[in-house]
Design an enzyme around this catalytic site. Structure first.
Site, PDB file in Angstrom:
ATOM      1  N   ALA A  10     -26.372 -18.302 -27.285  1.00 56.44           N
ATOM      2  CA  ALA A  10     -26.679 -18.903 -28.594  1.00 56.44           C
ATOM      3  C   ALA A  10     -26.150 -18.099 -29.776  1.00 56.44           C
ATOM      4  O   ALA A  10     -25.348 -18.595 -30.581  1.00 56.44           O
ATOM      5  CB  ALA A  10     -28.191 -19.099 -28.711  1.00 56.44           C
ATOM      6  N   ALA A  11     -26.594 -16.854 -29.917  1.00 53.85           N
ATOM      7  CA  ALA A  11     -26.196 -16.059 -31.082  1.00 53.85           C
ATOM      8  C   ALA A  11     -24.715 -15.725 -31.042  1.00 53.85           C
ATOM      9  O   ALA A  11     -24.005 -15.856 -32.050  1.00 53.85           O
ATOM     10  CB  ALA A  11     -27.032 -14.782 -31.154  1.00 53.85           C
ATOM     11  N   GLU A  32     -19.006 -12.004 -21.808  1.00 52.02           N
ATOM     12  CA  GLU A  32     -20.255 -12.464 -21.198  1.00 52.02           C
ATOM     13  C   GLU A  32     -20.379 -11.848 -19.810  1.00 52.02           C
ATOM     14  O   GLU A  32     -19.458 -11.936 -19.006  1.00 52.02           O
ATOM     15  CB  GLU A  32     -20.259 -13.989 -21.110  1.00 52.02           C
ATOM     16  CG  GLU A  32     -21.333 -14.601 -20.230  1.00 52.02           C
ATOM     17  CD  GLU A  32     -22.733 -14.186 -20.644  1.00 52.02           C
ATOM     18  OE1 GLU A  32     -23.545 -13.901 -19.738  1.00 52.02           O
ATOM     19  OE2 GLU A  32     -23.017 -14.136 -21.866  1.00 52.02           O
ATOM     20  N   CYS A  42     -34.081 -22.845 -22.894  1.00 57.79           N
ATOM     21  CA  CYS A  42     -35.410 -23.458 -23.007  1.00 57.79           C
ATOM     22  C   CYS A  42     -35.566 -24.666 -22.086  1.00 57.79           C
ATOM     23  O   CYS A  42     -36.687 -25.107 -21.820  1.00 57.79           O
ATOM     24  CB  CYS A  42     -35.683 -23.865 -24.455  1.00 57.79           C
ATOM     25  SG  CYS A  42     -35.765 -22.466 -25.593  1.00 57.79           S
ATOM     26  N   ARG A 435     -59.452 -28.794 -47.276  1.00 57.36           N
ATOM     27  CA  ARG A 435     -60.546 -29.130 -48.184  1.00 57.36           C
ATOM     28  C   ARG A 435     -61.897 -28.599 -47.684  1.00 57.36           C
ATOM     29  O   ARG A 435     -62.870 -28.565 -48.454  1.00 57.36           O
ATOM     30  CB  ARG A 435     -60.626 -30.643 -48.346  1.00 57.36           C
ATOM     31  CG  ARG A 435     -59.457 -31.230 -49.116  1.00 57.36           C
ATOM     32  CD  ARG A 435     -59.472 -32.751 -49.129  1.00 57.36           C
ATOM     33  NE  ARG A 435     -60.688 -33.264 -49.781  1.00 57.36           N
ATOM     34  CZ  ARG A 435     -61.032 -34.536 -49.812  1.00 57.36           C
ATOM     35  NH1 ARG A 435     -60.255 -35.454 -49.226  1.00 57.36           N
ATOM     36  NH2 ARG A 435     -62.126 -34.925 -50.421  1.00 57.36           N
TER      37      ARG A 435
END
Length: 438
Positions: A10-11, A32, A42, A435
């Protein structure tokens, strides 16, 4: 300009793509250590669960050949960097030495697997990569009936759910007193109930000591008992992949992650870091944190690439937002937990509420269990946790936006939120909760 990116997910690839787009003369090399680029980590538990219909191939966003042929990136596989020479500006590993002008470290994180007795037995797995997942899926073909999941974080919960949905008998072991430790204990009770309601054998306050078996795991040994196991998943957390940087002088966070500034720069000139191996600035805590998630990795990678290529862009930080499906429940949170707020000595007030997610007269209203935490003196929102069957994601994203802008409880009341009976009440549940403050 020679750019080297260590890490192809990803990065790393978000950065590489920005460099290519910004610098026409860029020579980009990506390294890599595995064989896969740009895949959806994920989604791995759902591939194991059979929910990803196209299999693991569907989780690959771009093949390595695409980066090479379409974008001209020298994308290499099976290249593990073992040393960075910051003086000579060279990265090296087995059989290669590559010079750089600017370097990005985007090496991600790896599962923590303690040195338990018997941990090397067949049938014991962690899950972080596509090869990890392939191994688990192949092991599932042996039809294991009793599966033990160690760890009650996001991955542990997702794996437990996916195994139960396939008819497996699942034992979930958590060393501490609750699952989902990023939630307050009062909210975690809902997670425990959901687990047991779906047949999970939940063991809290129990510590794994080792494993036994003949070549393959057959038993999990804890400090309290012995548990039958045909397969084991270890999901107790991750650690940043920064071990190869020890002699570089690059500053590391207490977690082991690389310290970066808002430009994704390290303390070493021309060396950047991003993603699961780097820190993230937390806007509520107002200091660096380590929360490795794909959302952060993609943002940080993009910003690192822009800055490396000569633009000026800053990472604005995180507010600790995350969400998880666990059987029929959605678990969402953002901001601080009570434990985190106490550690920072924030004077806090908590509002708890159970409110239907839309107009009660419209069919299908489901209860949202909401916890809002705010600063006692200023009423600034500090954290939120919501668990329910419907409407959680909508509210968590509103609250994350409110946290990003340091809004108060009164600000929440004043928001102009969408209303129609199938989606909401005239007062949104988070406004109703706001509230109810004292």
């Amino acid at each position: 300009m020679k750019y080297v990116v260590i890490g192809g997910d990803a990065a790393g690839m978000s950065a590489a793509m920005q460099i290519i787009r910004q610098d026409d003369n860029a020579k980009v090399t990506t390294l890599e250590m595995g064989e896969y680029y740009s895949y959806a980590q994920c989604g791995l538990p759902y591939a194991v669960g059979g929910l990803v219909k196209g299999g693991l191939d569907d989780l690959v966003a771009r093949e390595v050949e695409t980066f090479r042929e379409k974008y001209g990136i020298d994308a290499r596989v099976n290249h593990e960097v073992k040393h960075v020479d910051i003086d000579e500006k060279v990265v090296s590993g087995d059989g290669f030495n590559i010079p750089y002008d600017r370097l990005l470290i985007a090496t991600g994180a790896s599962p923590i697997v303690p040195d338990w007795e018997g941990v090397d037995l067949d049938g014991i797995h962690s899950i972080k990569t596509i090869p990890d997942t392939e191994t688990i899926m192949n092991d599932m073909k042996k039809d294991p009936r009793h599966i033990v999941v160690i760890g009650g974080g996001y991955i542990g919960l997702e794996m437990a759910e996916n195994f139960v949905e396939q008819g497996k008998k699942v034992t979930l072991i958590q060393r501490g007193p609750q699952l989902g430790t990023i939630f307050d204990k009062e909210m975690a009770k809902l997670i425990h109930e959901e687990a047991t309601d779906h047949g999970v054998n939940l063991l809290l306050n129990e510590e794994v000591k080792g494993f036994k078996g003949e070549d393959r795991v057959q038993e999990v040994i804890t400090d309290k008992q012995t548990i039958k196991a045909d397969m084991v998943i270890v999901a107790i957390g991750v650690k940043p992949n920064t071990h190869f940087l020890k002699e570089t002088g690059i500053h590391l966070h207490e977690s082991g992650a690389i310290k970066v500034n808002a430009y994704m720069e390290t303390n070493i000139k021309d060396v950047y870091a991003a993603g699961d191996c780097a820190t993230q600035y937390h806007r509520i805590k107002e200091h660096d944190d380590f929360i490795p998630l794909g959302t952060h990795a993609n943002k940080q990678g993009r910003i690192a690439g822009l800055n490396m290529a000569g633009s000026t862009r800053t990472f604005k930080g995180i507010v600790g937002t995350s969400i998880l499906k666990f059987f029929s429940l959605t678990l969402g949170r953002c901001g601080l937990s009570q434990k985190e707020a106490d550690a920072l000595h924030f004077p806090t007030v908590i509002v708890d509420a159970e409110i239907p997610h839309h107009a009660t007269y419209y069919p299908g209203a489901e209860v949202l269990t909401i916890r809002l935490m705010y600063q006692r003196h200023t009423e600034q929102l500090l954290g939120a946790q919501i668990i329910g069957k419907e409407g959680v994601d909508k509210r968590v994203d509103v609250l994350a936006t409110a946290l990003y802008h340091k809004m108060t409880m009164e600000d929440l009341e004043n928001l102009d939120l969408a209303y129609a009976p199938p989606y909401n009440g005239v007062w949104d549940p988070i406004q109703q909760a706001a509230r109810r403050r004292g």
